[in-house]
Design a protein around this motif. Sequence first.
Motif, PDB file in Angstrom:
ATOM      1  N   ILE A 137       0.846  -1.199   0.000  1.00  0.00           N
ATOM      2  CA  ILE A 137       0.000   0.000   0.000  1.00  0.00           C
ATOM      3  C   ILE A 137       0.879   1.246   0.000  1.00  0.00           C
ATOM      4  O   ILE A 137       0.690   2.177  -0.783  1.00  0.00           O
ATOM      5  N   ALA A 138       1.874   1.280   0.894  1.00  0.00           N
ATOM      6  CA  ALA A 138       2.750   2.458   0.991  1.00  0.00           C
ATOM      7  C   ALA A 138       3.515   2.657  -0.312  1.00  0.00           C
ATOM      8  O   ALA A 138       3.663   3.793  -0.783  1.00  0.00           O
ATOM      9  N   TYR A 139       3.993   1.562  -0.888  1.00  0.00           N
ATOM     10  CA  TYR A 139       4.701   1.672  -2.165  1.00  0.00           C
ATOM     11  C   TYR A 139       3.786   2.300  -3.217  1.00  0.00           C
ATOM     12  O   TYR A 139       4.166   3.251  -3.902  1.00  0.00           O
ATOM     13  N   ALA A 140       2.586   1.752  -3.346  1.00  0.00           N
ATOM     14  CA  ALA A 140       1.663   2.222  -4.391  1.00  0.00           C
ATOM     15  C   ALA A 140       1.296   3.688  -4.173  1.00  0.00           C
ATOM     16  O   ALA A 140       1.339   4.492  -5.108  1.00  0.00           O
ATOM     17  N   VAL A 141       0.946   4.041  -2.950  1.00  0.00           N
ATOM     18  CA  VAL A 141       0.554   5.433  -2.655  1.00  0.00           C
ATOM     19  C   VAL A 141       1.718   6.386  -2.946  1.00  0.00           C
ATOM     20  O   VAL A 141       1.561   7.397  -3.633  1.00  0.00           O
ATOM     21  N   CYS A 142       2.894   6.064  -2.436  1.00  0.00           N
ATOM     22  CA  CYS A 142       4.049   6.949  -2.619  1.00  0.00           C
ATOM     23  C   CYS A 142       4.468   7.020  -4.082  1.00  0.00           C
ATOM     24  O   CYS A 142       4.821   8.091  -4.583  1.00  0.00           O
ATOM     25  N   ARG A 143       4.432   5.912  -4.770  1.00  0.00           N
ATOM     26  CA  ARG A 143       4.855   5.907  -6.172  1.00  0.00           C
ATOM     27  C   ARG A 143       3.890   6.742  -7.008  1.00  0.00           C
ATOM     28  O   ARG A 143       4.319   7.531  -7.849  1.00  0.00           O
ATOM     29  N   VAL A 144       2.571   6.612  -6.762  1.00  0.00           N
ATOM     30  CA  VAL A 144       1.596   7.424  -7.501  1.00  0.00           C
ATOM     31  C   VAL A 144       1.806   8.904  -7.182  1.00  0.00           C
ATOM     32  O   VAL A 144       1.792   9.753  -8.074  1.00  0.00           O
ATOM     33  N   LEU A 145       2.039   9.230  -5.912  1.00  0.00           N
ATOM     34  CA  LEU A 145       2.294  10.628  -5.527  1.00  0.00           C
ATOM     35  C   LEU A 145       3.568  11.155  -6.187  1.00  0.00           C
ATOM     36  O   LEU A 145       3.674  12.351  -6.477  1.00  0.00           O
ATOM     37  N   SER A 146       4.524  10.268  -6.425  1.00  0.00           N
ATOM     38  CA  SER A 146       5.803  10.694  -7.021  1.00  0.00           C
ATOM     39  C   SER A 146       5.588  11.211  -8.442  1.00  0.00           C
ATOM     40  O   SER A 146       6.410  11.971  -8.957  1.00  0.00           O
ATOM     41  N   TRP A 147       4.481  10.823  -9.079  1.00  0.00           N
ATOM     42  CA  TRP A 147       4.210  11.308 -10.440  1.00  0.00           C
ATOM     43  C   TRP A 147       3.785  12.782 -10.400  1.00  0.00           C
ATOM     44  O   TRP A 147       3.868  13.483 -11.394  1.00  0.00           O
ATOM     45  N   ARG A 148       3.351  13.228  -9.220  1.00  0.00           N
ATOM     46  CA  ARG A 148       2.909  14.605  -9.045  1.00  0.00           C
ATOM     47  C   ARG A 148       3.967  15.439  -8.303  1.00  0.00           C
ATOM     48  O   ARG A 148       4.157  16.604  -8.599  1.00  0.00           O
ATOM     49  N   TRP A 149       4.626  14.801  -7.320  1.00  0.00           N
ATOM     50  CA  TRP A 149       5.614  15.516  -6.510  1.00  0.00           C
ATOM     51  C   TRP A 149       7.018  15.097  -6.921  1.00  0.00           C
ATOM     52  O   TRP A 149       7.437  13.981  -6.682  1.00  0.00           O
ATOM     53  N   GLU A 150       7.743  16.019  -7.530  1.00  0.00           N
ATOM     54  CA  GLU A 150       9.092  15.681  -8.027  1.00  0.00           C
ATOM     55  C   GLU A 150      10.061  15.264  -6.934  1.00  0.00           C
ATOM     56  O   GLU A 150      10.959  14.473  -7.158  1.00  0.00           O
TER      57      GLU A 150
END
Lengths: 169, 176
Positions: free
Chosen positions: A10-23
């Motif tokens: 879950i943490a991987y998926a959430v953080c990875r998706v957020l990484s597409w928005r937050w450089e």
Amino acid sequence: MPDLLAHAFIAYAVCRVLSWRWEWLTTEYVTVGMVGALIPDITKVYLVVPNHAMERLLGTPFSWYSLGTGGGVLVSVLIGVVLAASEVRRPVGVALGIGAGSHLLADSLLLTPTGYSTQLLWPLSQVRTLSPGLYLSTQPGPMVVTGVVAAVVWMVHRRRVSVSDAESE
Amino acid sequence: MIDSTRGRLLAVLCLLAVQASLFPLYAQQPIDPAAHVYPEGPDVASDPAAYIGERVEITGIVQRTAPLVVRVETMEGSMAIRVANHGLSPERGAKVRVFGTLTAAGELRATDGFVVPQRGRWYAWGISFLAGLWVLYRLVVHWRVKAATLGFVPRETPATIRALLERITPGAEGLD
């Protein structure tokens, strides 16, 4: 709680998706988010040294469960923030918070005999969260579902990276 | 900004002290059914008569299956609680979590409950160990500790297993 691997997915998926928005949320900080997801499960030390054993040893009331509440998790996250070098403290704090927060939210959906789960605001408030009782930590279902989601996110990310590499050539 | 070894260690010790203060605080939090904080096994074991007629939450290990009797561990020892109206089919040794009304000292009439089979507990242990290994691996590959200040910083380039092994074998280069 769902098992620890489900929390990590879950943490991987959430953080990875957020990484597409937050450089700033690079792979290093996705890892920090995953570390954050493990934090509330430090409470599982009760499986090795039960609460009643600690009480007998210390002669006082004792419970490891505080480590799985909002307050206990906050203190643990702050320890992580202090351990980080000062120049990276802020992104580490945010990533740890996202990971630990995702864990607490997932735990709030757990099956319990009372229908109520985590104390998200303890020690400020004792109120337990109303839970839909979706799963137990001993069931593999959540791990499979979250694993599939994490794998899909990973593939999408790889695709985005290779597209962006091709565009910058 | 805390960024020296000493400052860091002091701050961690302070935070650990705060964390340690929460353990007994949590254990002594008042019972509050309105907040869904119910008496549990240790409360019932210490003074069973005080909770007769009240809703309690019990987690115990199955000692007998018919009638269902679970053992609850407490600071003083263990207590056996007989559970009625449970509708469960646990095996001996399984963990049972029930919620219901204490009808007499050592007797609970359940309104809700479930079984946590031993097999499931082994699964949770094993899979959690794997998760810990995976995250630890990622942490070592992506982060390092600055020797001068003991602060964690991201690596300039991710480490490889080979590079890490070379570092820890005799004759390797010094620390970062």
